[in-house]
Motif scaffolding. Structure first.
Motif, mmCIF file in Angstrom:
data_model
loop_
_atom_site.group_PDB
_atom_site.id
_atom_site.type_symbol
_atom_site.label_atom_id
_atom_site.label_comp_id
_atom_site.label_asym_id
_atom_site.label_seq_id
_atom_site.Cartn_x
_atom_site.Cartn_y
_atom_site.Cartn_z
ATOM 1 N N GLY A 1 -8.968 18.352 0.219
ATOM 2 C CA GLY A 1 -8.198 19.161 1.149
ATOM 3 C C GLY A 1 -7.305 18.326 2.041
ATOM 4 N N GLY A 2 -7.374 18.585 3.331
ATOM 5 C CA GLY A 2 -6.530 17.866 4.278
ATOM 6 C C GLY A 2 -7.069 16.534 4.713
ATOM 7 N N TYR A 3 -8.139 16.079 4.053
ATOM 8 C CA TYR A 3 -8.734 14.803 4.438
ATOM 9 C C TYR A 3 -8.113 13.609 3.718
ATOM 10 C CZ TYR A 3 -12.382 17.639 6.587
ATOM 11 O OH TYR A 3 -13.055 18.543 7.354
ATOM 12 N N ILE A 4 -7.133 13.865 2.853
ATOM 13 C CA ILE A 4 -6.514 12.769 2.110
ATOM 14 C C ILE A 4 -5.832 11.792 3.069
ATOM 15 C CG2 ILE A 4 -4.727 12.185 0.433
ATOM 16 C CD1 ILE A 4 -5.375 14.718 -1.035
ATOM 17 N N ALA A 5 -5.131 12.341 4.058
ATOM 18 C CA ALA A 5 -4.460 11.471 5.029
ATOM 19 C C ALA A 5 -5.475 10.609 5.770
ATOM 20 C CB ALA A 5 -3.649 12.310 6.013
ATOM 21 N N LEU A 6 -6.625 11.196 6.099
ATOM 22 C CA LEU A 6 -7.665 10.422 6.781
ATOM 23 C C LEU A 6 -8.222 9.330 5.873
ATOM 24 C CD1 LEU A 6 -9.613 13.250 8.663
ATOM 25 C CD2 LEU A 6 -7.935 11.627 9.598
ATOM 26 N N LEU A 7 -8.360 9.644 4.575
ATOM 27 C CA LEU A 7 -8.839 8.638 3.631
ATOM 28 C C LEU A 7 -7.852 7.478 3.515
ATOM 29 C CD1 LEU A 7 -10.280 10.927 0.804
ATOM 30 C CD2 LEU A 7 -11.576 9.441 2.343
ATOM 31 N N CYS A 8 -6.565 7.817 3.489
ATOM 32 C CA CYS A 8 -5.538 6.763 3.424
ATOM 33 C C CYS A 8 -5.571 5.896 4.681
ATOM 34 C CB CYS A 8 -4.157 7.381 3.236
ATOM 35 S SG CYS A 8 -3.917 8.199 1.639
ATOM 36 N N LEU B 1 3.550 5.546 -5.862
ATOM 37 C CA LEU B 1 3.311 5.549 -7.304
ATOM 38 C C LEU B 1 2.222 6.547 -7.686
ATOM 39 C CD1 LEU B 1 3.606 4.347 -10.176
ATOM 40 C CD2 LEU B 1 1.953 2.580 -9.487
ATOM 41 N N ALA B 2 1.154 6.610 -6.886
ATOM 42 C CA ALA B 2 0.048 7.524 -7.190
ATOM 43 C C ALA B 2 0.510 8.968 -7.189
ATOM 44 C CB ALA B 2 -1.084 7.322 -6.175
ATOM 45 N N TYR B 3 1.324 9.361 -6.217
ATOM 46 C CA TYR B 3 1.778 10.750 -6.169
ATOM 47 C C TYR B 3 2.983 10.989 -7.081
ATOM 48 C CZ TYR B 3 -1.624 12.042 -2.719
ATOM 49 O OH TYR B 3 -2.810 12.326 -2.100
ATOM 50 N N LEU C 1 0.828 -1.205 0.000
ATOM 51 C CA LEU C 1 0.000 0.000 0.000
ATOM 52 C C LEU C 1 0.864 1.257 0.000
ATOM 53 C CD1 LEU C 1 -2.794 -1.028 2.528
ATOM 54 C CD2 LEU C 1 -3.011 -0.798 0.049
ATOM 55 N N ALA C 2 1.945 1.247 0.777
ATOM 56 C CA ALA C 2 2.841 2.408 0.805
ATOM 57 C C ALA C 2 3.505 2.624 -0.549
ATOM 58 C CB ALA C 2 3.899 2.220 1.896
#
Length: 300
Positions: free
Chosen positions: A255-262, A233-235, A227-228
């Motif tokens: 916004g800043g919710y990307i980390a929460l989604l991950c 790769l995605a970024y 996953l890491a």
């Protein structure tokens, strides 16, 4: 850890691991081995056809450059690779068992003619060697390539059974409702269903019917590494091409919710992993009891 220490750990894992043996990867509790080999080889050809068709369609539409950036594609590639390795190990083990049975039959013939053989004092070393049971005389330790294939099948199996339901859940719950006419042709429908729905069906069949592969909680870090690497790769695609593989990676919308989604995705994987651990423990406990009861019923 020194290089020699790593090599020793790797060697011990491959050749001294009681769970890394053919019986757990090339046989089934329910399906006979030859039928299992046929099923896995057929599924390998089918998955390979889906993967090649998907690549061809993307190349034809000018999207071949980002084809390998999608998690769905990489997951289905892993499924295809799993069935390819599983086909090899299943066929190789079936051939090995058939050879042992044939050698065992030949050994019985040798033992029947032993009474007619000359006295031990009159025979040489060559006769003694040729009169040995052939399954013992021809026994060889597994090769490094074969053990690596078993270890690869183990890792691919655990990633397959965890990532397949994640792909299906995210696609049908989040992505499909926001995309219009994504399955606008028969070919697109076939590929979409195969890569986003059939993958989970195959996972259920492997876990419940086809496989005896064990599941170990200590292997979860391997999925975390996968996953890491995919997040990197995605970024990488964002940094080099300015392309967001999935919309929930775009900070302009989330916004800043990307980390929460991950973190949420990692939590989902962890839950699926725990469920799979419980299912495998239940499977490996119930099936042997059922087989033992069936054998007793057959005998009496």
């Amino acid at each position: 850890m020194t290089r020699l220490g790593i090599r020793r750990r790797f060697y011990c894992f491959l050749f001294h691991n009681p769970e890394l043996r053919d019986e757990l990867f090339a046989t089934s509790y329910v399906v006979p081995q030859r039928i299992l080999a046929g099923i896995r080889s057929t599924l390998f050809i089918y998955c390979l056809a889906v993967l090649i068709s998907n690549l061809a369609v993307n190349v034809a539409h000018g999207a071949g450059w980002n084809w390998a950036a999608y998690f769905t594609t990489l997951t289905f590639f892993g499924i295809t690779l799993y069935y390819g390795v599983a086909t090899y190990t299943t066929i190789a083990y079936a051939w090995k068992q058939q050879k042992i049975r044939a050698d065992g039959a030949a050994t019985l013939v040798d033992s029947e003619s032993a009474s007619q053989s000359p006295p031990l004092s009159d025979i040489g070393e060559g006769y003694i060697k040729n009169s040995m049971p052939r399954e013992i005389a021809q026994t060889q330790p597994p090769s490094l390539a074969h053990q690596v294939a078993l270890a690869s099948q183990w890792i691919l199996y655990e990633s397959f059974t965890c990532f397949a339901p994640l792909v299906s859940l995210i696609y049908w719950a989040l992505l499909f409702p926001t995309q219009n006419n994504i399955l606008d042709s028969g070919l697109d429908t076939w590929m979409g269903i195969s890569m986003h729905a059939l993958n989970s069906v195959l996972m259920l069949c492997e876990v419940g019917v086809f496989a005896k592969t064990p599941y170990r909680h200590s292997h979860f870090w391997i999925l975390f590494v996968f996953l890491a690497l995919y997040l990197g790769l995605a970024y990488f695609m964002v940094g080099v091409y300015g392309f967001y593989v999935y919309p929930f990676f775009d900070s302009r919308y989330f916004g800043g919710y990307i980390a929460l989604l991950c973190l949420l995705i990692i939590d989902i994987i962890a839950v699926v992993w725990v469920i799979m651990l419980m299912v495998h423990r239940l499977r490996d406990g119930l099936y042997p009891r059922w087989l033992l009861k069936r054998q007793r019923t057959t005998v009496f």
